[in-house]
Structures are given as C-alpha cells and as structure tokens.
Design a protein around this motif. Structure first.
Motif, PDB file in Angstrom:
ATOM      1  N   LYS A  17     -13.377   0.109   2.658  1.00 12.31           N
ATOM      2  CA  LYS A  17     -11.889   0.637   2.169  1.00 12.31           C
ATOM      3  C   LYS A  17     -11.149   0.645   3.764  1.00 12.31           C
ATOM      4  CE  LYS A  17     -14.057   3.077  -1.438  1.00 12.31           C
ATOM      5  NZ  LYS A  17     -14.196   4.114  -2.001  1.00 12.31           N
ATOM      6  N   SER A  18     -11.596   0.769   4.638  1.00 12.74           N
ATOM      7  CA  SER A  18     -10.642   0.708   5.984  1.00 12.74           C
ATOM      8  C   SER A  18      -9.290  -0.271   6.098  1.00 12.74           C
ATOM      9  CB  SER A  18     -11.227   0.998   6.995  1.00 12.74           C
ATOM     10  OG  SER A  18     -12.281   0.162   7.559  1.00 12.74           O
ATOM     11  N   PHE A  19      -8.805  -0.139   6.335  1.00 10.04           N
ATOM     12  CA  PHE A  19      -6.641  -0.713   6.332  1.00 10.04           C
ATOM     13  C   PHE A  19      -6.527  -0.223   7.901  1.00 10.04           C
ATOM     14  CE2 PHE A  19      -2.710  -1.671   6.912  1.00 10.04           C
ATOM     15  CZ  PHE A  19      -2.746  -3.275   5.781  1.00 10.04           C
ATOM     16  N   ASP A  20      -6.389  -1.561   8.914  1.00  7.92           N
ATOM     17  CA  ASP A  20      -5.617  -0.952  10.634  1.00  7.92           C
ATOM     18  C   ASP A  20      -4.467  -1.365   9.757  1.00  7.92           C
ATOM     19  OD1 ASP A  20      -8.411  -0.448  11.191  1.00  7.92           O
ATOM     20  OD2 ASP A  20      -8.554  -3.084  11.591  1.00  7.92           O
ATOM     21  N   VAL A  74      -3.358   6.166   5.217  1.00 11.93           N
ATOM     22  CA  VAL A  74      -4.600   4.794   5.402  1.00 11.93           C
ATOM     23  C   VAL A  74      -5.706   5.210   5.749  1.00 11.93           C
ATOM     24  CG1 VAL A  74      -4.474   2.608   7.049  1.00 11.93           C
ATOM     25  CG2 VAL A  74      -2.532   3.289   6.396  1.00 11.93           C
ATOM     26  N   LEU A  75      -6.705   4.412   5.462  1.00 11.16           N
ATOM     27  CA  LEU A  75      -8.507   4.949   5.312  1.00 11.16           C
ATOM     28  C   LEU A  75      -8.765   4.879   6.304  1.00 11.16           C
ATOM     29  CD1 LEU A  75     -10.990   6.620   4.597  1.00 11.16           C
ATOM     30  CD2 LEU A  75     -11.505   4.785   2.430  1.00 11.16           C
ATOM     31  N   HIS A  90       1.264   6.069  15.412  1.00 10.51           N
ATOM     32  CA  HIS A  90       1.178   4.916  15.332  1.00 10.51           C
ATOM     33  C   HIS A  90      -0.135   4.198  14.702  1.00 10.51           C
ATOM     34  CE1 HIS A  90      -1.270   5.899  18.864  1.00 10.51           C
ATOM     35  NE2 HIS A  90      -1.665   4.823  18.717  1.00 10.51           N
ATOM     36  N   LYS A  91      -1.196   5.481  14.126  1.00  6.31           N
ATOM     37  CA  LYS A  91      -1.599   4.454  13.626  1.00  6.31           C
ATOM     38  C   LYS A  91      -1.986   5.281  12.085  1.00  6.31           C
ATOM     39  CE  LYS A  91      -4.956   5.270  18.007  1.00  6.31           C
ATOM     40  NZ  LYS A  91      -5.742   5.375  18.464  1.00  6.31           N
ATOM     41  N   VAL A 115       0.504  -0.995  -0.128  1.00  2.00           N
ATOM     42  CA  VAL A 115       0.233  -0.007   0.052  1.00  2.00           C
ATOM     43  C   VAL A 115       0.780   1.392   0.062  1.00  2.00           C
ATOM     44  CG1 VAL A 115      -2.276   1.616   1.351  1.00  2.00           C
ATOM     45  CG2 VAL A 115      -2.191  -1.530   0.716  1.00  2.00           C
ATOM     46  N   ALA A 116       2.119   0.776   0.631  1.00  2.00           N
ATOM     47  CA  ALA A 116       2.713   2.296   0.811  1.00  2.00           C
ATOM     48  C   ALA A 116       3.636   2.750  -1.038  1.00  2.00           C
ATOM     49  CB  ALA A 116       3.466   2.518   1.635  1.00  2.00           C
ATOM     50  N   ASP A 117       4.251   0.739  -1.176  1.00  2.00           N
ATOM     51  CA  ASP A 117       4.660   2.059  -2.743  1.00  2.00           C
ATOM     52  C   ASP A 117       3.519   2.268  -3.337  1.00  2.00           C
ATOM     53  OD1 ASP A 117       7.030   0.634  -1.578  1.00  2.00           O
ATOM     54  OD2 ASP A 117       6.495  -0.935  -2.102  1.00  2.00           O
TER      55      ASP A 117
END
Length: 875
Positions: A410-413, A376-377, A345-346, A98-100
């Motif tokens: 779409k959320s990602f923990d 991050v959503l 951290h979130k 996701v970061a890439d």
C-alpha cells in the motif's frame, strides 16, 4: 477468453482492496472528527454502501482553480522553462489521481470544512502536488546554514504580494526558481522557498496552510516593536557585603525622630501612588490609541507559514516562522488562529484537532493518525510517540514484521520535485532586497535597508525612532555602514540632545574607536575613545570641553593613567589667527600615576598637580599598606637671580611637606632642589604633551571632515567586478595567455620544414616537387613510427631477458639465499613485471594509433596551403 477473465478478476480484486482501504481510512477520519454515534453507524461499509460511496465520490465536485492573472503570465517566458514545468510524469499523474480520490473522501466525510489545498496550478497552468513543489536545497553560503539566516534572507529578498482572496488559498503556486527570479510572491510562495532552504539545511520543516491575524497576513508591523530597539537586560550584580570585623567602630547613635521618619515614608508612598496612577492612566490612554480596530474577518484570513519540529539540528522546542518577517513565534502565540493542513517534500497531513483555543492546544505528533490524517502511506512516515505504559505492551517482533509486510503493497513513494535546482548567484545574494532597497515600518520606528555599495557613503541600514505613533517627531537615528575606508561602522544621532556618536572598527589611521560630539568645531564638548593596543602612548579615552581636557591611559612605562588640563581664556586673538597659532593658555595640569612596585610607596608619586598660573607644584605619594595617610609635598617656584649665574637659590620655605615617615635625605635642601628642578623639566614635558594632544584633536577633526566629504569605499581583492586593479591585472594576464597561445599555435611542428629546406631558396614549387615532398614526408614519418615500435620492442625483449636471467639465478642459488636476498629478488621481480606490462601496453597502443597518425598526417599534407594547389588532382 480465459486470460481476459483472469485480468477482469484481478482488476475487480484490486478495486475491492482499494475500496476496503478507503473505508478503513474513512472510519479513522470519522472517529477523529468525533462525529455522533449514528453517523458512525451509517458509515459501516457493506458491498452495497461501497457502490453508493463510489458513486457519490465520483459525483462530488472538486474546486476548480482560477486562471492565472495576465500580469503574472506576461512576466514569464514559458518557452525557457524546463519540460518538468509544462508536463506531468506518469508518477505525478498517479499522485494527482490519489490526491483527487483523497479530496473526494475528505469532502464527503467532512462537508463542513474547506476544500484541501492539494494541487494548485504552477506558472505553466499545470496542476502540481504541493509536496513536489518543495525542493530541499543547501546553498553555498554560511549565512543560510541556520534557520534565522534563511528566514531573514527570504524576508529581505522577496516582496510581499497579498492573496487575491484573503479567505481562500491561492489558485497558483509557483516554483521557487520563478519566485526568486521575480523576487515577489504571496505567503505560500514565501513558505515554500523557506521550507526548501530549511530542509536542505537539515531542519524538520513543514509548510502550513492555516489562519492567522490580520497583522501577519498583511505584513503590518506598525504595532510591533522593532527588534533593534529592544535593549538587552542588564544583569545586576549583587554587591557582597564584607563580613563584619571584630574590632569595628560602632556607628553613632541615631537620634532622629521615628515619627518624622514614618510621616516622611507615608508622604513618599502617597507621592509614588499618585505618580503610578498617572502613569497607568497614561499607559491605558496610549494602549487605547494603539489598539487595532476589530477585524471583521478575524479567524477567516488564510495564511501560510513554516513549522519547525524539535529534534533535528538540536532544535529544543517546536516553533513557527513567519516567512514575511523572518521572525520566530511560539506555538502558543495568539497570532496563529488555526491550521488546516501541512506538508513537506514527503507527505501531506490534515489537522483533525479542534482549534477552538487557536494553536495553543495542538499536538504536533504527526505519527498520531487520530490527530493528523496523512495522505500518502509511506514507510518513512513519523511514528506515533508512545508513553512508557503504552510502549511496554508493544514487544512482539512478529506483529511489527507482519504490519510492515502489509504496508509494503500500500506504500506510495512521493515523486521527485519538478522544480529545478534552486540557485542564487553571489550578486543576487549580496543585493538581497529587490532593487537593493527595502523599507519596514514598525511601531514608532522605520527600518531602511540597502545593498552594499548601493550608496556612495557605504550606508546599508538606517533605523529611525519616533516619539509619536504618526512618526512625525524623530527621536534618534542609527545608521550602519560597511566597506568604508575610514572603518566607520555605526552612527548614532540623538535628535533631542543633538549628540552624534560614531563607532569605528579597528584600522582607523588615528586608532579611533568611538567619537561622541555635538559639533565638529574644535574646542567643543566631545569624547574620543581609542584602541589602546594600536597606540604607542596607551591612550584609551580623551574628553574635551571648551575649558578642560581629560585623558585616560593604560599600560604606559611611566605608569601615567590620568591627565587633566585646565585652560584659561585667550587674551588676544585676531580674526586671522587659528587655534594652532594662538593656543589656549594652560592654567593647571593634574596627572595621576599607577603604583610602581619597583619604588617605595613614599617615593612613588600618585598624583602630581602643576599650578602654572600660581607657580606651584603639588605632589601626593602612594599610601603604604599599613598606613592610613600618605605623604605630601608642595614646591614654590620662586626664583632669585644672582649677579653671576642666574641660578635658582633654594630656601627652606620653598618646599612645604608632610612626611608620614620623615627620612634624613628628604630634609636636605640639595634633595629638595634636585626634585624641584626635575619637576620643572617634567612640567615642560607635560605642557608639551598637552599641546600635542590639542594638535592631535585638530588633526583628527580635519581628517574626519575629509573622510566625510570623500566617502571612499574599500573593495576586496577577491571582488573581481568592483576591484579595478584586480580587474586590470586579470585582463592583462588573460591577454598575455592569449598571446602565448597564439605563439604556440604558430610554433607548432612543421613536418614540411626539413624537406622545404632542401630546395633552392626563392625557387617556385612545381607539381612534381610537391608530390615528391609529400611522399618523402610520409615515408619519413612511416619510418619513424617503425623505429619507435622497434625501440619499444627492443626494450621489452631486454627487460624479459633480464627477468629470465634473474629467475634462472634464483633457481640455481635458491638453497643458499638469505631472507634479505629473497626479499630483494621478489622486489626486483615485481618492478620488472611492472616495467614489462607498461612496455607491452605502450607497444600495443602504438600499433593501434600508428595507422591513424599516418592517415592524419596524409590528410594534413593534402590540406596544407603550400601543397593544396598541386595535390588537387590526386585527391
């Protein structure tokens, strides 16, 4: 085949949804960067442009991190690190993907901005997302509960290492545990550790990747004023003028010339203007000398610090914390030149605001997607703060619920932190600085810090102030001490005047509080202040010069508040004589007393002067409330000796007095004679007390010399490592407990003892006897297990029978029972049922454990050293 087709269609649908989400976020980025209209038109996503965008994003190169320096790798033992340091979990791999993807979109949409600092390598050469490197931790130290204590601890505990390239973020970001072990790191290591401690303490803290001034990046405090040298502002209390009285006397008429006054004021103003001009020129010259050279990399130097948002922990205003110095700064400070991104951290946020005016105009509302683009959503992202007008339009619950349902998919923990729990031992927390010492250079000042007990004299901090910028001329020195037996807390040395001032905590043997002196030799200028509550005589302050001594008292029973002693020159003094054997002659003693409400003002002495050399005594009494003058008396100590008793003969001329209200008894010679004899005794007492004060000064000086030579430090009884007495006592207790344990092991129950006692003493055991002993022991143990089971069974049956009888009695007498009897019956039934259940459980447990105990005893007998030789055949 149909299943395969359905799977392909699902994957294509997921890719289309992801592409649509990327297009939406790219459009938001484009709008936030305020690009031209033509550029926004080009970014309109169609199926064809989506494929081109995906191809371009795939071809966009990502910045590859450099290798870790060899010097850093040599200091780490990678084999002892946990598995989370060496590998990534599936969730972490997904996060890196996701970061890439996020980085490619950002590089494509914002090609003019520097690459994002997202996933540097850790100490094991494994890429880790920066948010997972933060580990919120609350340490068990009260000093680390507030932000200033955390910041000061991180600043003192770590040593600053500059970035390899001042224009780029580091390629590696180590875990906080590794940084604490090494006690060194760069600005990103400092910020990560500080942010972890602040988050654990409940603050809303974030690590910041931005640009700062050269002084902050290089931890150069030579142009900063030391906080310890800043004196607090004294509040000037306005004196309230008393209201004018109606019958006050008018002041005399002013006959001075107004022209001369105006000319004098004009001359004073010209003199002040000239002095102000010289002072301004000198100040400009000093500022020009102190002015830093222009930095060619101004605005390009990368730095990391901590942002603390207002709200949590009652923080009233958002502020920055520089982790190198531990000092707080306003968001308007000119040291901070810009922000690229920040994270906790979130989540991870990118600053989409213009930093043309440094950080002064930035709005830290992380819920605003126009100003801050998040990666991050998640469902816990900050909400956009709305005004009252905007908030009035948002009142549909259905829209909010639909929006929440759309974001669920779409959320990602964020994965949990890969860093181990941050722990700091009490020894390391006490040592603070690396190797126990740290030096900080400020503007015209140098601050040195030491760990407690590192110096033999208890020195923990020293502040040296200089006159010049080159720090060559020392002006004053302040030294702070801890754990000293003489309770010395602070020593202030003024190099200009040579004055030493020692400050003591309560507990000194002589109740010293402050001691100011230029020399430790006796009969020199010095001032001693005492804790009056710890002294019996109520002495507060004692001032001494070569010729005088002044003492101030408080709370005495005789109302004495002041004593001043004048000394004369010694007439004869040999080289071998000391101050004790040859004291200074006293010339005059002045004593002042507070008002004694139990006496009339005319008889309450306010001041008493003993003119010893002139043989005179002067008295001044307190003034009445309704009088403007006070009574005075003076006694001449002329004595005449008669031929019989050597008694003082009192004459009228030996007492000269001024009485405001003359009374009959004060005129009599007998009263004057008794008063003079009492004053002679009090003069002797005052001279003796003054001599005792001199001796006490000598004793204090001698004690201070011994304390300075000894440098004895106190150790708490809870400090088990340094307290030798406590350590010896603990070791003795452990030794006694160990011996007691050995005795208990030796005194364990010997099952063979009763059966061995039946054999004749001294007879050697045979095989037949050994087998018989084993069988008898086992049969006896079996019988005892059976007896115990029978006993439990008998008790169980007895309780059951009694309960049945009680129930039968209740059935027979139920009609005639009172409520009290019924309560007693119910209580008895409850207790009986409890006992029956316990006995039932004990019996069941005994039946389960009895065979195991029997087998354990049998195995123990076969291994018994007394029977093992004879029972080998049977095993």
């Amino acid at each position: 085949m149909e299943v395969l087709k359905e799977k392909v269609e699902e994957e294509e649908a997921a890719e289309r949804e992801e592409a649509a989400e990327r297009a939406e976020r790219a459009d938001r980025m484009d709008k936030a960067m305020m690009r031209p209209v033509e550029a926004r038109k080009e970014t309109t996503m169609t199926p064809e442009t989506l494929r081109d965008l995906e191809r371009k994003l795939a071809e966009t190169p990502l910045p590859s991190p450099a290798k870790l320096p060899l010097s850093t790798k040599d200091t780490l033992d990678l084999s002892k690190l946990p598995l989370s340091y060496k590998t990534n979990t599936p969730r972490e791999e997904h996060l890196l993907q996701v970061a890439d993807n996020f980085s490619r979109q950002y590089s494509h949409l914002c090609p003019d901005r520097v690459p994002l600092f997202l996933h540097p390598l850790n100490e094991c050469e494994v890429p880790k997302f920066v948010s997972t490197t933060i580990r919120p931790t609350l340490l068990p130290y009260s000093e680390l509960y507030n932000w200033d204590g955390c910041a000061q601890f991180v600043s003192d505990f770590l040593t600053m290492v500059p970035l390899p390239d001042p224009l780029k973020p580091p390629s590696h970001l180590h875990s906080s545990t590794t940084v604490l072990k090494r006690q060194q790191g760069n600005c990103f290591d400092f910020s990560t550790l500080l942010c972890s401690l602040l988050l654990g303490s409940g603050y809303d803290a974030y690590c910041v990747n931005g640009y700062s001034s050269q002084d902050l990046c290089q931890m150069d405090l030579t142009r900063e004023v030391c906080p310890l040298t800043i004196k607090p502002r004294e509040r000037i209390k306005k004196e309230e003028k008393p209201p004018p009285k109606k019958y006050t006397i008018k002041p005399p008429r002013d006959l001075t010339s107004r022209f001369e006054q105006e000319q004098e004021i004009k001359r004073q103003e010209e003199k002040k203007a000239e002095e102000e001009k010289l002072r301004r020129e000198e100040q400009e010259r000093v500022m020009e000398a102190e002015k830093a050279k222009p930095d060619p990399l101004h605005g390009l130097r990368v730095h990391s610090w901590v942002l603390v948002l207002s709200g949590k922990r009652e923080v009233p205003e958002t502020f920055f914390i520089d982790p190198f110095t531990g000092r707080s700064y306003s968001t308007q400070d000119e040291h901070f030149l810009g922000i690229e991104s920040l994270w906790n951290h979130k989540n991870y946020w990118i600053n989409m605001q213009d930093c043309w005016n440094y950080c002064k105009d930035l709005v830290f509302d992380l819920g605003d997607p126009v100003r801050w683009e998040y990666m991050v959503l998640g469902t816990d992202k900050p909400h956009l703060s709305l005004t009252e007008d905007d908030d009035s339009g948002v009142n549909d619950d259905d829209d909010v619920e639909n929006l929440g349902k759309e974001d669920e998919d779409k959320s990602f923990d964020m994965p949990p932190s890969w860093v181990e729990q941050i722990e700091i031992s009490p020894e390391a927390f006490e040592t603070r600085c690396p190797n126990g010492k740290k030096v900080i250079q400020y503007k015209r000042a140098k601050l040195e810090k030491w760990a407690p007990y590192l110096n033999s004299n208890g020195l923990v901090s020293r502040l040296t102030t200089y006159q010049d910028l080159e720090c060559t001329e020392v002006v004053e020195i302040k030294e702070w001490y801890q754990n000293r037996e003489d309770t010395l807390e602070l020593r202030h040395i003024n190099k200009t005047t040579g004055l030493h001032t020692d400050y003591f905590q309560p507990g000194h043997p002589q109740a010293l509080r402050v001691h100011s002196y230029k020399s430790m030799l006796p009969e020199m200028d010095r001032v001693m202040e005492f804790y009056e509550t710890a002294r019996v005589d109520g002495l507060i302050k004692r001032e001494e010069t070569p010729k005088t001594m002044t003492e101030h008292y408080q709370g005495r029973a005789d109302f004495l508040s002041y004593r001043h002693i004048n000394f004369g020159s010694r007439t004869k003094k040999s080289d071998g004589d000391s101050s004790e054997s040859n004291p200074r002659p006293m010339v005059k003693i002045t004593e002042r007393f507070s008002r004694n409400p139990a006496k009339p003002a005319d008889e309450d002495v306010a001041e008493r002067v003993f003119l010893i050399s002139e043989e005179r005594i002067q008295l001044r009494f307190h003034c009445r409330d309704d009088y403007i003058t006070a009574s005075r008396r003076e006694f001449l100590r002329r004595t005449e000796v008669d031929s019989k008793g050597n008694k003082v003969i009192m004459t009228p001329d030996m007492c000269v007095s001024f009485e405001v209200e003359p009374m009959e008894h004060t005129k009599k010679l007998l009263y004057q004679y008794e008063t003079m004899m009492q004053l002679k005794n009090e003069e002797k007492l005052s001279r003796h007390q003054a001599w005792e004060s001199e001796m006490e000064v000598l004793e204090i000086l001698k004690l201070r010399e011994e304390e300075e030579e000894a440098h004895t430090l106190t150790v708490s009884i809870y400090d088990t490592k340094r307290n030798e007495k406590s350590k010896e006592y603990r070791e003795a207790m452990e030794r006694v407990m160990h011996e007691e344990h050995l005795r208990q092991m030796e005194a364990q129950l010997d099952y063979l003892a009763p059966f061995l006692a039946q054999l004749p003493p001294g007879e050697k055991l045979t095989r037949w006897q050994a087998v018989r002993l084993k069988d008898e022991c086992l049969s006896d143990f079996k019988q005892r297990l059976i007896d115990k089971a029978n006993l439990i069974q008998a008790r169980f049956e007895k309780e059951t029978q009694e309960l049945q009888k009680k129930q039968q009695w209740y059935q027979e007498n139920q009609v005639t029972l009172t409520p009290e009897d019924e309560d007693l019956y119910l209580s008895y039934c409850s207790q009986a049922m409890f006992r029956i259940r316990i006995l039932e459980q004990r019996l069941s447990r005994h039946k389960e454990l009895a065979p195991l105990k029997y087998l354990a005893l049998e195995e123990k007998l076969y291994k018994d050293p007394r029977l093992v030789e004879f029972l080998k055949v049977f095993t």
